[in-house]
Design a protein around this motif. Structure first.
Motif, mmCIF file in Angstrom:
data_model
loop_
_atom_site.group_PDB
_atom_site.id
_atom_site.type_symbol
_atom_site.label_atom_id
_atom_site.label_comp_id
_atom_site.label_asym_id
_atom_site.label_seq_id
_atom_site.Cartn_x
_atom_site.Cartn_y
_atom_site.Cartn_z
ATOM 1 N N ALA A 227 -15.066 -12.546 17.343
ATOM 2 C CA ALA A 227 -14.881 -12.923 15.942
ATOM 3 C C ALA A 227 -13.945 -14.127 15.846
ATOM 4 N N ALA A 228 -13.755 -14.622 14.633
ATOM 5 C CA ALA A 228 -12.812 -15.714 14.372
ATOM 6 C C ALA A 228 -12.036 -15.383 13.101
ATOM 7 N N VAL A 229 -10.716 -15.501 13.192
ATOM 8 C CA VAL A 229 -9.840 -15.287 12.035
ATOM 9 C C VAL A 229 -9.007 -16.558 11.902
ATOM 10 N N SER A 230 -9.150 -17.264 10.781
ATOM 11 C CA SER A 230 -8.494 -18.566 10.654
ATOM 12 C C SER A 230 -7.840 -18.773 9.293
ATOM 13 N N ASP A 231 -6.777 -19.563 9.312
ATOM 14 C CA ASP A 231 -6.081 -20.023 8.104
ATOM 15 C C ASP A 231 -5.633 -18.899 7.181
ATOM 16 N N ILE A 232 -5.103 -17.839 7.750
ATOM 17 C CA ILE A 232 -4.552 -16.755 6.933
ATOM 18 C C ILE A 232 -3.121 -17.166 6.588
ATOM 19 N N ARG A 233 -3.013 -17.898 5.515
ATOM 20 C CA ARG A 233 -1.757 -18.506 5.093
ATOM 21 C C ARG A 233 -1.855 -18.872 3.614
ATOM 22 N N ASP A 234 -0.684 -19.163 3.032
ATOM 23 C CA ASP A 234 -0.674 -19.695 1.674
ATOM 24 C C ASP A 234 -1.136 -21.146 1.717
ATOM 25 N N ASN A 235 -1.498 -21.662 0.562
ATOM 26 C CA ASN A 235 -1.907 -23.059 0.474
ATOM 27 C C ASN A 235 -0.761 -24.010 0.785
ATOM 28 N N ALA A 236 0.478 -23.602 0.505
ATOM 29 C CA ALA A 236 1.671 -24.410 0.793
ATOM 30 C C ALA A 236 2.749 -23.476 1.334
ATOM 31 N N PRO A 237 2.672 -23.091 2.644
ATOM 32 C CA PRO A 237 3.607 -22.114 3.205
ATOM 33 C C PRO A 237 5.063 -22.562 3.113
ATOM 34 N N SER A 238 5.976 -21.572 3.036
ATOM 35 C CA SER A 238 7.410 -21.875 3.040
ATOM 36 C C SER A 238 8.165 -20.711 3.666
ATOM 37 N N ASN A 239 9.444 -20.925 3.955
ATOM 38 C CA ASN A 239 10.286 -19.871 4.524
ATOM 39 C C ASN A 239 10.541 -18.743 3.547
ATOM 40 N N ASP A 240 10.274 -18.945 2.280
ATOM 41 C CA ASP A 240 10.533 -17.919 1.274
ATOM 42 C C ASP A 240 9.442 -16.857 1.213
#
Length: 192
Positions: free
Chosen positions: A54-67
């Motif tokens: 399988a492939a799992v990609s870009d599991i992130r916010d649109n603009a990641p931050s330390n918060d």
């Protein structure tokens, strides 16, 4: 749409289900700047998942931050947002092999909580350095979870935020990781 606990997962396996998947692509990112996506695939509530090729990609916010403490590729066991464990720990069982995980915000794969298990082998785990966050982590086993981690290729999990600072001092600097175990069950095995 959030699940019954308010988490935003693309795929959620729960209620003791036993599921096999292959040749599946799961992709983000979440639509917002913070806490807009929790997991690509979540295995909770006594469920089991066997996933391969399988492939799992870009599991992130649109603009990641330390918060924001979210953006996990595949997770088995209790879901966490922030630093607190929920009062009712959940168990999940994960077998993952020959899967590629890229572009995750916090970690690619993790197994968490007493009774949760993982068989994690022959995967490609490639972090994407983030200049505004502590950076991604590879594979984690936490708080009583148990896993057999074998023959994975793990790279690119780097802390790059100059404001933290990042560095080798575990107590005073921010860190990223390839494999991290905190309170993992003694049956956890890491080999290559």
């Amino acid at each position: 749409m959030p699940d019954s606990h308010g988490f935003l997962n693309i795929v959620e396996i729960n209620s003791g289900a036993s599921v096999q998947m292959s040749r599946l692509a799961v992709a983000g990112p979440g639509p917002g700047a913070c806490n807009s996506i929790d997991r690509g695939i979540s295995v909770i509530d006594g469920a089991s998942l066997a996933i391969t090729r399988a492939a799992v990609s870009d599991i992130r916010d649109n603009a990641p931050s330390n918060d924001c403490n979210n953006g996990f590729g595949v997770g088995a066991g209790t879901q966490i947002r922030g630093s607190q464990l929920p009062p009712d720990p959940e168990v999940g069982h994960l077998t993952i092999d020959h899967t590629t995980l890229t572009g995750y915000q916090r970690a690619a794969i993790f197994v968490i909580n007493d009774g949760s298990t993982g068989q994690i082998d022959h995967n490609t785990v490639k972090g994407t350095p983030c200049s505004v966050c502590a950076g991604p982590g590879g594979i984690g086993v936490f708080f009583g979870g148990s896993a057999n981690i074998d023959h994975n290729t793990i790279s690119g999990n780097e802390c790059n935020d100059p404001t933290l600072p990042c560095g080798s001092d575990w107590f005073n600097n921010a860190q990223s990781f390839g494999v991290l175990m905190i309170g993992a069950a003694s049956s956890t095995v890491v080999s290559h």
